[in-house]
Design an enzyme around this catalytic site. Sequence first.
Site, short mmCIF file in Angstrom:
data_model
loop_
_atom_site.label_atom_id
_atom_site.label_comp_id
_atom_site.label_asym_id
_atom_site.label_seq_id
_atom_site.Cartn_x
_atom_site.Cartn_y
_atom_site.Cartn_z
N HIS A 95 48.47 -42.41 5.09
CA HIS A 95 49.45 -42.72 6.13
C HIS A 95 48.88 -43.76 7.11
CE1 HIS A 95 50.84 -38.76 4.72
NE2 HIS A 95 52.04 -39.19 5.06
N ASP B 217 55.68 -43.71 -3.14
CA ASP B 217 55.52 -42.95 -1.90
C ASP B 217 56.11 -43.82 -0.78
OD1 ASP B 217 54.79 -40.98 -0.11
OD2 ASP B 217 52.66 -41.01 -0.57
N ASP C 27 60.62 -33.16 2.18
CA ASP C 27 59.29 -32.62 1.88
C ASP C 27 59.20 -31.24 2.52
OD1 ASP C 27 57.59 -34.96 0.69
OD2 ASP C 27 58.62 -35.84 2.39
N ARG D 19 47.55 -28.30 1.33
CA ARG D 19 48.78 -28.71 0.67
C ARG D 19 48.62 -28.64 -0.84
NH1 ARG D 19 50.08 -34.53 2.59
NH2 ARG D 19 52.02 -34.14 1.44
N ARG E 259 59.77 -29.66 7.06
CA ARG E 259 60.73 -30.36 7.92
C ARG E 259 61.73 -29.37 8.51
NH1 ARG E 259 56.83 -33.96 7.30
NH2 ARG E 259 56.97 -35.19 5.37
#
Length: 341
Positions: A188, A258, A69, A145, A77
């Site tokens: 999350h 996901d 990602d 995002r 990352r």
Amino acid sequence: MTDSVNPKAAIFGCEGPVLSAAEESFFRSADPLGFILFARNCESPDQLRALTSALRASIGREDAPILIDQEGGRVARLKPPQWRAAPPPGLFGRLASHDWERAAEALRINTELLAMELSDVGIDVDCIPMLDLQFPGASDVIGNRSFGGDPKLVAGLGKIVCDTLLARGVMPVIKHMPGHGRARVDSHKELPVVGTALPELCASDFVPFESLADAPWGMTAHVVFTDLDPDQPATTSSKVITEVIRGSIGFQGLLLSDDLSMEALQGSLAQRAARALQAGCDIALHCNGKAEEMIAIAEVAPAMTPLAMRRFALARTRLQQPAGADFDLLQRRLEQLVNVG
């Protein structure tokens, strides 16, 4: 297609910057389709090249996809000082709202730079573009995002990302189908529930995904849409996947769940993987690198179906051989475009 006739319908992470002997042994026996990397795995270009090479060697497939990602902004990352700090997608959306041509050039260049950085270290799949819309009052898990709240603008910018990545030999992944933008909690941590009526979803959230329904790879959302399936999030809902993602949206590419380790989902990791695959996901995605969780998923994940393998093979035919480019020159031009005016 691949050296392995039938890899397992799973993509796994690993714990650290070096592949352990235990991980190597597990991956060799489990034979997942590929891997996904996070910041914990990325220390330097040389280290990362060694890791991506070791991951592919562990399953004996040089074409095994390795995902990341690398969106830019807060979801990156590969981080400075080893790698550049790429702008967040929202910056390009704001620019596009008043100067489309400049925004389009800037986004194309930024995406080229992302692809060059990833290819340099052996990564060939970037989980972008995010096609989720921005909505007032929504969780900031999306925030900048996203390219913005205008479905057509988001679709147009998303197409630039897909086309540019493919031209530079990196696979794009549109996410999170059929839309995560209205979620008021972070998936999350807990399960978002969206009560918006289907006609409104069709006129807004679904539009960017419909516009890019020919994308080679896509990812589901851990979001319940009560007007579609009040009992299951999209990832584990055969109704949402069949009727909306494959149906009205028309996406026919390779469909990933996901991350199954996210707290939005209930049940054991094995149950989550089984439900996602039974609902219609082609691939169970597990990201945290925890051995016991990966083992549990590997025990229930079957080999990829013939249809999933065809989708994977067809996607690979979309990748182009990248032309030469001057990284530093492109970076200077990007800085001009985003900093002027």
